[in-house]
Design a protein around this motif. Sequence first.
Motif, PDB file in Angstrom:
ATOM      1  N   UNK A  33       0.851  -1.184   0.000  1.00 25.22           N
ATOM      2  CA  UNK A  33       0.000   0.000   0.000  1.00 25.22           C
ATOM      3  C   UNK A  33       0.888   1.236   0.000  1.00 25.22           C
ATOM      4  N   UNK A  34       0.649   2.119  -0.948  1.00 27.70           N
ATOM      5  CA  UNK A  34       1.430   3.337  -1.050  1.00 27.70           C
ATOM      6  C   UNK A  34       0.480   4.511  -1.255  1.00 27.70           C
ATOM      7  N   UNK A  35       1.006   5.718  -1.463  1.00 31.63           N
ATOM      8  CA  UNK A  35       0.134   6.886  -1.596  1.00 31.63           C
ATOM      9  C   UNK A  35       0.871   8.015  -2.287  1.00 31.63           C
ATOM     10  N   UNK A  36       0.059   8.896  -2.888  1.00 25.04           N
ATOM     11  CA  UNK A  36       0.582  10.166  -3.380  1.00 25.04           C
ATOM     12  C   UNK A  36      -0.481  11.220  -3.100  1.00 25.04           C
ATOM     13  N   UNK A  37      -0.047  12.334  -2.542  1.00 25.30           N
ATOM     14  CA  UNK A  37      -0.973  13.377  -2.111  1.00 25.30           C
ATOM     15  C   UNK A  37      -1.973  12.753  -1.131  1.00 25.30           C
ATOM     16  N   UNK A  38      -3.239  12.799  -1.432  1.00 20.86           N
ATOM     17  CA  UNK A  38      -4.241  12.252  -0.500  1.00 20.86           C
ATOM     18  C   UNK A  38      -4.807  10.916  -0.963  1.00 20.86           C
ATOM     19  N   UNK A  39      -4.255  10.370  -2.034  1.00 18.69           N
ATOM     20  CA  UNK A  39      -4.794   9.128  -2.596  1.00 18.69           C
ATOM     21  C   UNK A  39      -3.920   7.939  -2.210  1.00 18.69           C
ATOM     22  N   UNK A  40      -4.515   7.003  -1.484  1.00 15.85           N
ATOM     23  CA  UNK A  40      -3.830   5.757  -1.130  1.00 15.85           C
ATOM     24  C   UNK A  40      -4.272   4.667  -2.105  1.00 15.85           C
ATOM     25  N   UNK A  41      -3.327   3.842  -2.562  1.00 15.72           N
ATOM     26  CA  UNK A  41      -3.674   2.787  -3.514  1.00 15.72           C
ATOM     27  C   UNK A  41      -2.705   1.611  -3.359  1.00 15.72           C
ATOM     28  N   UNK A  42      -3.134   0.410  -3.737  1.00 15.03           N
ATOM     29  CA  UNK A  42      -2.284  -0.776  -3.626  1.00 15.03           C
ATOM     30  C   UNK A  42      -1.559  -1.076  -4.937  1.00 15.03           C
ATOM     31  N   UNK A  61      12.649  -7.183   2.061  1.00 14.60           N
ATOM     32  CA  UNK A  61      13.406  -6.287   1.182  1.00 14.60           C
ATOM     33  C   UNK A  61      12.619  -5.003   0.900  1.00 14.60           C
ATOM     34  N   UNK A  62      11.299  -5.145   0.705  1.00 13.95           N
ATOM     35  CA  UNK A  62      10.472  -3.975   0.418  1.00 13.95           C
ATOM     36  C   UNK A  62      10.418  -3.051   1.634  1.00 13.95           C
ATOM     37  N   UNK A  63      10.243  -3.645   2.827  1.00 12.77           N
ATOM     38  CA  UNK A  63      10.190  -2.827   4.049  1.00 12.77           C
ATOM     39  C   UNK A  63      11.510  -2.119   4.297  1.00 12.77           C
ATOM     40  N   UNK A  64      12.594  -2.820   4.000  1.00 11.92           N
ATOM     41  CA  UNK A  64      13.913  -2.225   4.220  1.00 11.92           C
ATOM     42  C   UNK A  64      14.141  -1.047   3.265  1.00 11.92           C
ATOM     43  N   UNK A  65      13.631  -1.173   2.041  1.00 13.07           N
ATOM     44  CA  UNK A  65      13.809  -0.089   1.060  1.00 13.07           C
ATOM     45  C   UNK A  65      12.998   1.143   1.459  1.00 13.07           C
ATOM     46  N   UNK A  66      11.793   0.926   1.964  1.00 10.94           N
ATOM     47  CA  UNK A  66      10.984   2.023   2.496  1.00 10.94           C
ATOM     48  C   UNK A  66      10.258   2.866   1.469  1.00 10.94           C
ATOM     49  N   UNK A  67      10.584   2.709   0.180  1.00 15.55           N
ATOM     50  CA  UNK A  67       9.912   3.524  -0.842  1.00 15.55           C
ATOM     51  C   UNK A  67       9.874   2.780  -2.168  1.00 15.55           C
ATOM     52  N   UNK A  68       8.973   3.227  -3.049  1.00 17.42           N
ATOM     53  CA  UNK A  68       8.824   2.666  -4.393  1.00 17.42           C
ATOM     54  C   UNK A  68       9.136   3.748  -5.414  1.00 17.42           C
ATOM     55  N   UNK A  69       9.784   3.344  -6.484  1.00 15.86           N
ATOM     56  CA  UNK A  69      10.087   4.287  -7.566  1.00 15.86           C
ATOM     57  C   UNK A  69       9.206   3.963  -8.770  1.00 15.86           C
ATOM     58  N   UNK A  70       8.525   4.961  -9.296  1.00 17.67           N
ATOM     59  CA  UNK A  70       7.698   4.775 -10.487  1.00 17.67           C
ATOM     60  C   UNK A  70       8.620   4.661 -11.697  1.00 17.67           C
ATOM     61  N   UNK A 265       8.725   9.336  -9.867  1.00 17.69           N
ATOM     62  CA  UNK A 265       8.105   9.633  -8.571  1.00 17.69           C
ATOM     63  C   UNK A 265       8.564   8.622  -7.525  1.00 17.69           C
ATOM     64  N   UNK A 266       8.848   9.111  -6.320  1.00 13.43           N
ATOM     65  CA  UNK A 266       9.200   8.250  -5.192  1.00 13.43           C
ATOM     66  C   UNK A 266       8.002   8.207  -4.246  1.00 13.43           C
ATOM     67  N   UNK A 267       7.510   7.014  -3.984  1.00 18.18           N
ATOM     68  CA  UNK A 267       6.303   6.835  -3.174  1.00 18.18           C
ATOM     69  C   UNK A 267       6.631   6.049  -1.913  1.00 18.18           C
ATOM     70  N   UNK A 268       6.010   6.376  -0.785  1.00 21.68           N
ATOM     71  CA  UNK A 268       6.313   5.692   0.465  1.00 21.68           C
ATOM     72  C   UNK A 268       5.699   4.301   0.531  1.00 21.68           C
ATOM     73  N   UNK A 269       6.361   3.391   1.237  1.00 20.71           N
ATOM     74  CA  UNK A 269       5.798   2.074   1.543  1.00 20.71           C
ATOM     75  C   UNK A 269       5.045   2.209   2.855  1.00 20.71           C
ATOM     76  N   UNK A 270       3.717   2.126   2.804  1.00 20.71           N
ATOM     77  CA  UNK A 270       2.919   2.331   4.012  1.00 20.71           C
ATOM     78  C   UNK A 270       2.555   1.036   4.709  1.00 20.71           C
TER      79      UNK A 270
END
Length: 506
Positions: A33-42, A61-70, A265-270
């Motif tokens: 689950x990640x988000x940009x602005x006010x929109x959360x999406x999987x 590995x995903x938790x350790x990275x902490x973010x996703x790159x588009x 875009x860099x998106x957070x791992x929520x």
Amino acid sequence: MGRVQTPTLAMICSRYLKNKDFKPQTYFKVKVHTAKDTTTFPVLSMDKYDTHPAADEVLQRVRAAGSLRVMSVEKKEVKQEPPLLYDLTALQKEANSKHGFSAEKTLNIAQALYEGKKISYPRTGSRYISADVLDEIPHLIATLKNHLCFGAYASGMENIVLHIRSVDDQKVTDHHALIITGDPADGLTGDERTIYDMVAGRMLEAFSCSCTKENTAVTLDTGGVHFACKGSVTLLPGWRGVFGATDEEVQDEDITTLPPLAEGDMLPVRDTEALEKQTQPRPLHTEASLLSAMESAGKDITNEDEREAMKESGIGTPATRAAIIETLFAREYIVREKKALVPTNKGLVVYLAVKDKKIADVSMTGQWEFALNKIGMGEMDAATFHRSIEVYASQVTTELLDIAFERTDDRSGCSCPKCKNGQVIFFQKVAKCNNETCGLTVFRSIAKKDLTDTQLTALLMNGKTGIIRGFTSSKGKPFDAAVAFDTDYKTVFEFENKGGKKGKTK
């Protein structure tokens, strides 16, 4: 048995046996689950993982990275053409899938509406109207302006250019597609109103403009793990506005609402989770799917235009298919379980006896229908076809006379451990409870080895067999194991190990 009934029964039984023999495979996907602005999406991992530990390793590995790159964003505008008008088979299929009506019930209601001058002739095999009938459509649409559900939409069609996908003089046979007559639809029963509204609504859809959507496909990456998500936005509802978005066909479960995204875009791992999934068998036939199979002679065709091209090679006709299905019910070859069509013991015995015979050949029956249509149009010589039928009839008769049908009154069997009331009868390929509400079925062939009557008896009486030698795994390796029932009376393997026994779902 008959040249149309038998192939129809064969399609039902073949699907049933494949469904029951299907062995689901478990796999895992990683969901973030990640988000940009006010929109959360999987987003979902593009790869599948065979084990939970493998999925857990990816999660770490995903938790350790902490973010996703588009990595990429692809947008595409697509137009969905309006559907064709109904012929009888198309109406029966949708009435079954959406309202649970049998093919016969839909035909009877449509016939009553026709006799009441509410809709056009129902026993049609065409989904088109001719150009001269098109001239009447604006008036027919105008008669729906006071309709409770369609009134506002019909009023909005007053000044638009009608879509003409359903207009083709060459594709109109004896009768054109189903449309309303324009007479007031007063005094209808609930079921009659349902079918009338389906015909009226489809007429509005067929002559409306295309639906325009913008589809977005996004790929993302984190820690070398690839993810993807899809979004869709309706730009112009077009024909889908007749029934509203809720009437749209089942949506892809992976489509979600996306915010504006751009490459880089860099998106957070929520949040993260491992999803356990299983491969699914093809579902049992419903009347809707069976009508589709009859229309295309058993071929899997989803494209509407391709299905139209196959119609002359289908089995049965729009006017006879409902009666064929009802005959199978009347002869106790099949029963309904909710919407599913399930063969009885009697039906399975017939199928297993004739499944490799010419009388059960769906494609040959379809070829006959095609030839008969050609003869009707003067494009094929009837005498030549007649001679081929004589040869076929001789071959079929010889095959059927050579069949030794298995009897249930002198077959081996034992009490059913599942329902406690029925008797499990042993056939050549299956052992099946004769209590139709039970449904216990055990296939003799397991891992490329056939169980003997003695082994089946042990399984049914004791819940498991002794160790059986000579099974073959999916990778071609031999192994020995006992066969047992799990809590749902599905067969599983039990292996002898030094530390004891463990079950493995078969």
